[in-house]
Design a protein around this motif. Structure first.
Motif, PDB file in Angstrom:
ATOM      1  N   ASP A 153      -9.028  -0.815  -3.161  1.00  0.00           N
ATOM      2  CA  ASP A 153      -8.354   0.635  -2.875  1.00  0.00           C
ATOM      3  C   ASP A 153      -7.060   0.539  -1.829  1.00  0.00           C
ATOM      4  N   VAL A 154      -7.533  -0.159  -0.792  1.00  0.00           N
ATOM      5  CA  VAL A 154      -6.626  -0.439   0.296  1.00  0.00           C
ATOM      6  C   VAL A 154      -6.334  -2.069   0.417  1.00  0.00           C
ATOM      7  N   GLU A 203       0.771   4.123  -2.708  1.00  0.00           N
ATOM      8  CA  GLU A 203       0.408   5.463  -2.304  1.00  0.00           C
ATOM      9  C   GLU A 203       1.579   6.523  -2.828  1.00  0.00           C
ATOM     10  N   GLU A 204       2.795   6.078  -2.656  1.00  0.00           N
ATOM     11  CA  GLU A 204       4.059   6.904  -3.296  1.00  0.00           C
ATOM     12  C   GLU A 204       3.890   7.210  -5.052  1.00  0.00           C
ATOM     13  N   SER A 249       1.192   7.026  -6.531  1.00  0.00           N
ATOM     14  CA  SER A 249      -0.392   7.785  -6.849  1.00  0.00           C
ATOM     15  C   SER A 249      -0.047   9.282  -6.577  1.00  0.00           C
ATOM     16  N   THR A 250       0.698   9.506  -5.485  1.00  0.00           N
ATOM     17  CA  THR A 250       1.000  10.653  -5.262  1.00  0.00           C
ATOM     18  C   THR A 250       1.830  11.711  -6.244  1.00  0.00           C
ATOM     19  N   ASN A 294       0.784  -1.295   0.012  1.00  0.00           N
ATOM     20  CA  ASN A 294       0.145  -0.012   0.106  1.00  0.00           C
ATOM     21  C   ASN A 294       0.807   1.302   0.049  1.00  0.00           C
TER      22      ASN A 294
END
Length: 700
Positions: free
Chosen positions: A574-575, A530-531, A533-534, A526
């Motif tokens: 999503d997670v 997230e990295e 996606s950012t 995750n």
């Protein structure tokens, strides 16, 4: 006045443009491509659009809210060798990476070339050894510095590469995706030594495992960046001078749009800019019309491109093949051969051959009357009676039957001992068979049954030839969309802003693992997603996207331990939880056995995640599309024309746009002359017009 949504596709022979107004009405325009000035071909189509609306061109352009286009600049630059000279810097001991290569000698070659074993050799490396320099440094797989970067060594390398003729620089150090510190410092030193130099770092452009693929793709990107930037700057200035107020967007190989500023940094990601538009358009219209499985077939003036929409989604590839080089960039999977309306026919050693050489836009086929003297597929179509010489490009270009017959007679009929009509039908038969064979390669050879798919036929020449190659494949339906002649441009107008971020971060499960989440911690997965996606969100927002509109599609590249090749597995959650991780491995096994056969998977050996990927998209503001353009029920009876088919002259019914209305059934042999293309319904087939103006051809 209404705002307009415009998309253009610059092909090798014609430039296509669609204009969609705020009511959703789609206007279709074609003009000859101007090879030396591609922007002029686009302007020519925009002039037609402005004239149709009785508006001055500057006023029309000022009302364009979104302008997107596809380009062949990067593709042509690679295929023609018109790229910038790259100086490549690599870790000491790995300077032969591009020379050693990976793959087969036959990659990117057609069947005839592969058969010539005596000349079957590896392609020349993208960067020759004399333009490759090694520097002392070493980072290990975990990102730890084993040997510091020797900065004096870097300065020496830069000086040597400049002396050897390097115009731009590419840096690809061995484990830079795990730790980019050394690559970033190399870039700083290059800037110190060569101020303003164009530099591509593999750690920024493609931070993924696989030193050959990463180095090749980084070097190609470096060679293309100045070429694409020059073209895009000229294109943007030309349109702005004519009155365009909005900044253009460019189609990428992955099926999404990006700003010119972003694309310039990722030039190699545009090598399939045009062809993927047709696949996106087919997906869009397929969803509207209820077709989930589609074979997309695009026959233009130069090439024939084939893709797949499977269960409502375009089939993607982890790599992009251009020429004989396989770039490590995700793309909509499109296969192409040199089989278009401009493909040249000839007799060699007593054998009739068609393509891959093309007459292009200049001089074009003999029938264009622009100086071409060699026979092409378009000349054969005209001689056979399928094309109306007075209706090409809506009557703006009159075709010369005499020149077409003379070219076929001199170069094909006389050498082969045939009549002109027999030679013309031979040309058409051969090109149709080549196209059908490519569709089989994309379907049957990949484990798909063509009878489960509808064929979408588009491109300027696709609707004329689809009745033949589609019937040979046994596909139940051949759909000719009303947008057929400008289908790729229409697809570009259907696309969203897209950013792809990926990172190689190898993670393995031990042999015999049953609880995969214990070796692949969900929290770590995750955090990596997230990295990425950012990063993607940051770039999209910088391009003007609303951060709340952004959607994310996540995937991983997985393989069994000790294997080389990977498969892409989509991530729906999503997670991720522990159950999701185990389900991901189950899905990998399912995909693997679907590709290689039941029982081929070997979970006891362990699996490995090699690369994480996030595709972020943000919708581009656009009107609702209404592609329908149905005719008048009171239209006069269709006419007839003589067509040479099956070795004899036959009467074919001839319909025009005004005859088309929902539910109309047309029995073959018949021809439908639209303003911008010609559709043929063959003997033993019939066609029906659907509610959107599309023609659906079926075997009786």
């Amino acid at each position: 006045m209404p705002n307009y949504y415009v998309a253009s596709d610059i092909g090798g022979t014609f430039t296509d443009t669609v204009v969609i107004d705020s009511a959703g009405t789609v206007g279709r325009y074609k003009s000859s491509t101007v090879p030396d000035d591609p922007a002029q071909g686009v302007l020519d189509t925009l002039v037609l659009a402005a004239e149709e609306r009785n508006r001055p061109l500057p006023d029309f352009l000022a009302d364009i809210e979104v302008f997107a286009h596809g380009t062949t600049v990067a593709t042509n630059a690679m295929l023609e060798g018109n790229t910038r000279t790259v100086g490549l810097i690599q870790t000491r001991g790995f300077g032969d990476t591009l020379t050693v290569m990976r793959g087969f000698k036959g990659i990117g070659l057609d069947e005839e070339s592969i058969k010539r074993f005596r000349t079957l050799v590896k392609q020349p490396p993208v960067v020759p050894p004399q333009l490759t320099a090694e520097v002392t440094e070493r980072i290990d797989y975990a990102g730890r510095v084993v040997c510091p970067l020797d900065e004096d060594d870097v300065r020496r390398a830069v000086a040597e590469l400049r002396a050897a003729g390097a115009e731009v620089f590419a840096v690809s150090l061995l484990w830079s995706f795990a730790n980019a510190t050394h690559e970033k410092r190399v870039a700083e030193i290059i800037e110190e030594e060569v101020p303003g130099a164009s530099v591509t770092l593999s750690s920024e452009f493609l931070p993924r495992i696989g030193e050959y693929e990463r180095t090749l793709t980084t070097a190609v990107n470096a060679s293309l960046r100045p070429v694409l930037k020059t073209s895009l700057d000229s294109f943007e200035k030309t349109l702005a001078k004519a009155g365009l107020k909005t900044g253009p967007l460019l189609m990428q190989s992955n099926g999404g749009l990006a700003t010119f500023a972003e694309v310039e940094k990722r030039a190699a990601a545009t090598v399939l800019s045009g062809p993927v538009g047709g696949v996106v358009a087919s997906q869009f219209l397929g969803a509207r019309n209820g077709y989930r499985n589609i074979v997309t077939t695009d026959m233009g003036g130069t090439s024939f491109d084939v893709g797949l929409v499977l269960d409502g989604r375009p089939v993607m590839s982890n790599t992009t093949l251009i020429g004989r080089d396989e770039l490590a960039l995700p793309s909509v999977a499109v296969r192409a051969i040199g089989a278009g309306a401009g493909s040249i026919a000839s007799v060699r050693n007593g054998v009739l051959q068609v393509g891959p050489e093309s007459a292009g836009a200049r001089p074009g086929p003999a029938c264009y009357g622009r100086g071409g003297t060699r026979p092409t597929v378009a000349d054969a179509d005209l001689v056979l009676g399928y094309l109306n010489p007075d209706n090409f490009l809506g009557g703006r270009l009159k075709l010369d039957v005499g020149k077409a017959r003379a070219a076929i007679d001199e170069h094909v009929a006389t050498p082969a001992g045939l009549t002109v009509e027999q030679a013309a039908e031979g040309i058409k038969t051969i090109v149709d068979a080549r196209m059908a064979d490519l569709v089989r390669q994309v379907t049957v050879e990949q484990g798909y049954d063509p009878t489960d798919f509808a064929v979408f036929a588009y491109g300027g020449a696709g609707p004329l030839h689809a009745f033949s190659y589609g019937a040979e494949l046994g596909c139940p339906r051949i759909v000719v969309p009303i947008t057929a002649s400008v289908h790729s441009a229409f697809g570009i107008g259907c696309s969203d802003l897209t950013m792809v971020e990926e990172l190689s971060k190898p993670m393995q499960t031990p042999p015999g693992t049953t609880d995969h989440s214990s070796a692949l911690p969900p929290a770590e997965l995750n955090a990596t997603f997230e990295e990425l996606s950012t990063r993607a969100r940051r770039d999209l927002v910088a391009a003007g996207a609303d951060k709340n509109s952004i959607r994310y599609a996540k995937s991983v590249e997985l393989r069994f331990r000790a294997q080389i090749h990977v498969l892409t597995v989509p991530i729906e959650a999503d997670v991720l939880t522990a159950d999701d991780v185990n389900a991901m491995i189950e899905r990998f096994v399912e995909i693997y056995e679907g590709r290689f056969g039941k029982g081929a998977a070997f979970l006891d050996g362990g699996v490995e995640i090699t690369t994480f990927r996030v595709v972020a998209t943000s919708p581009v503001p656009r009107a609702e599309f209404d592609t329908g353009a149905l005719g008048d029920a009171q239209a006069p009876e269709p006419g007839t024309r003589r067509v040479f088919s099956g070795g004899e002259w036959r009467d074919a019914a001839v319909y025009r746009t005004e005859h088309l209305r929902e539910g109309l059934r047309i029995d073959g042999l018949a021809i439908v002359e639209l303003r911008d293309t010609t559709v043929v319904i063959g003997p033993g087939q019939d066609a029906q017009v659907d509610a959107f103006g599309d023609l659906v051809i079926q075997n009786r």
